[in-house]
Scaffold this active site. Sequence first.
Site, PDB file in Angstrom:
ATOM      1  N   HIS A  78       1.054  -1.411   0.058  1.00 11.70           N
ATOM      2  CA  HIS A  78      -0.185   0.047  -0.027  1.00 11.70           C
ATOM      3  C   HIS A  78       0.777   1.153   0.001  1.00 11.70           C
ATOM      4  O   HIS A  78       1.270   1.904   1.085  1.00 11.70           O
ATOM      5  CB  HIS A  78      -0.951  -0.097   1.243  1.00 11.70           C
ATOM      6  N   HIS A 126       1.744   5.162  -2.205  1.00 12.57           N
ATOM      7  CA  HIS A 126       1.205   6.186  -3.096  1.00 12.57           C
ATOM      8  C   HIS A 126       2.641   6.594  -3.712  1.00 12.57           C
ATOM      9  O   HIS A 126       3.081   7.454  -3.079  1.00 12.57           O
ATOM     10  CB  HIS A 126       0.332   7.237  -2.321  1.00 12.57           C
ATOM     11  N   LEU A 127       2.816   6.537  -5.093  1.00 11.97           N
ATOM     12  CA  LEU A 127       3.953   6.992  -5.691  1.00 11.97           C
ATOM     13  C   LEU A 127       3.853   8.395  -6.349  1.00 11.97           C
ATOM     14  O   LEU A 127       4.855   8.836  -6.767  1.00 11.97           O
ATOM     15  CB  LEU A 127       4.589   5.840  -6.588  1.00 11.97           C
ATOM     16  N   ASN A 140      -4.901   5.859  -7.384  1.00 10.64           N
ATOM     17  CA  ASN A 140      -5.161   7.276  -7.162  1.00 10.64           C
ATOM     18  C   ASN A 140      -4.302   8.328  -7.314  1.00 10.64           C
ATOM     19  O   ASN A 140      -3.724   9.327  -6.630  1.00 10.64           O
ATOM     20  CB  ASN A 140      -5.581   7.632  -5.788  1.00 10.64           C
ATOM     21  N   ASP A 163      -9.038   2.977  -3.670  1.00  8.42           N
ATOM     22  CA  ASP A 163      -8.348   3.679  -2.278  1.00  8.42           C
ATOM     23  C   ASP A 163      -8.177   5.240  -2.314  1.00  8.42           C
ATOM     24  O   ASP A 163      -7.958   5.738  -3.385  1.00  8.42           O
ATOM     25  CB  ASP A 163      -6.977   3.234  -2.212  1.00  8.42           C
ATOM     26  N   HIS A 167     -11.155   0.259   0.808  1.00  4.88           N
ATOM     27  CA  HIS A 167     -10.688   1.368   1.453  1.00  4.88           C
ATOM     28  C   HIS A 167     -11.997   1.586   2.157  1.00  4.88           C
ATOM     29  O   HIS A 167     -12.870   2.312   1.684  1.00  4.88           O
ATOM     30  CB  HIS A 167     -10.096   2.637   0.550  1.00  4.88           C
ATOM     31  N   HIS A 214      -5.702  -0.774   5.882  1.00  7.96           N
ATOM     32  CA  HIS A 214      -5.311   0.138   6.785  1.00  7.96           C
ATOM     33  C   HIS A 214      -6.573   0.122   7.667  1.00  7.96           C
ATOM     34  O   HIS A 214      -7.056   1.069   8.244  1.00  7.96           O
ATOM     35  CB  HIS A 214      -5.166   1.531   6.442  1.00  7.96           C
ATOM     36  N   ASP A 267       0.738   2.521   3.786  1.00  5.43           N
ATOM     37  CA  ASP A 267      -0.088   3.705   3.364  1.00  5.43           C
ATOM     38  C   ASP A 267       0.688   4.911   3.087  1.00  5.43           C
ATOM     39  O   ASP A 267       0.569   6.062   3.186  1.00  5.43           O
ATOM     40  CB  ASP A 267      -1.121   3.950   4.088  1.00  5.43           C
ATOM     41  N   GLY A 289      -2.436  11.819   5.538  1.00  5.44           N
ATOM     42  CA  GLY A 289      -1.288  11.125   5.171  1.00  5.44           C
ATOM     43  C   GLY A 289      -0.018  11.271   5.708  1.00  5.44           C
ATOM     44  O   GLY A 289       0.347  12.611   5.910  1.00  5.44           O
TER      45      GLY A 289
END
Length: 431
Positions: free
Chosen positions: A60, A62-63, A94, A152, A179, A232, A306, A325
Amino acid sequence: MALLFRGARVVDPRVGLDEVCDVVVRDGLIAEIGKDLSIPKGTTIECAEKVLVPGLVDVHVHLREPGREDKETIRSGTRAAAHGGFTAVCAMPNTSPVTDTGSKARFIVERAAAEGLVRVHPIGACTVGSQGQALAEIGDMLAEGAVAFSDDGHGVQTSGMMRLVMDYAKQFDTTIISHCEDESLVGKGVVNEGVVSTRLGLPGWPSAGEETQVARDIRLAELTGCRLHLAHLSTAGSVAMVRAAKAKGLRVTCEVTPHHLFLTEDDITEDYDTNFKMNPPLRSTEDREALVEALTDGTIDCIATDHAPHAPHEKALEFELAPFGTTGLETALSLVITNLVAKELLSWGDVVGLMAHGPRDSLGLPPVTLEVGQVADLTVIDPEARVEVNESFFESKSVNSAFLGATLLGKASEVLVGGRFALRHGKVVDA
Ligand SMILES: [Zn+2]
């Protein structure tokens, strides 16, 4: 060229391994495991007092690429992953645009092949634009390398659409990652609803906002037979439902983040530090204790970060306006060692279960084991390394960590991906 990892404590519970020995890697594969091995030529990595495990994977992450390359890129995010001890990450869809077609999934795969220091598996959206209105091209995305599907960031809001998504995903025997956030209950909530939201004067995000969808999605997984992975989880009620679902034999897995395991709502103080603004929010002490218990009794399948990088000017906004986040890739392993292994709540075998095998099993990724002939994706950990978490510590482009200022114990020293170093002597290796 051959590599000899000498004298490590080699741990892989899946093959019944936990002993001090040597590992030889040749041509990208594990060539030998045993005592007193030698290589005629090549590089020897002295591993005394270190622990060698199958490569860790974070399911999990986020790049931010494409779309927000100022926060993170596939390059910088995989550098951060290597720095944190991971040999693979799964990239949430996302981005901007959302990963919701085969060609967009292929973009991630190709970009990662060209720029990535570790493996990157794209996760595709369940619905077009993650808007919850129309099914996305799940089959096309699978064909281009997507490994699971998730909206997500939003969650799938209506039960009817989630049923359609699961019916469709079932045909491909792929995994839906949920999510869990009922937006009609959560509204503008930013911190756990209760005493702390009242004291801080901030809108509350109730446990029920998560738990109603956990209940719904477990029920829909039962109805459709689809593989469900719950992202999460943050509340005692959520993990109790997963425990019951597993007892029933349903195909349900779940993850928990380091910040929900090691922080609570009480860490949010009157300075309104937005690095503690998460989605779902930090919960109560009782919730946190229930998560740790679920981690040790096998209810939780994996620890996932996350990892959510954000630009400083965004996190500098007031609490209600700042984005949700914290970053996580570079602190997760050290937090687990400091708070769980050093306190003897988890064994090294448990860590391998929660950070290597459990994540891969949850999403149906090929297993990575320490056996002769297997691909050499492995992580060497120095359990005694001291980590000062400050802004200069990070390889990520972003520094919005809830653990800034912490001193932690234990860190990855080497990361090998397909026989190539992504991390050596604790430093990222530029390919
Ligand atoms: Zn999420």
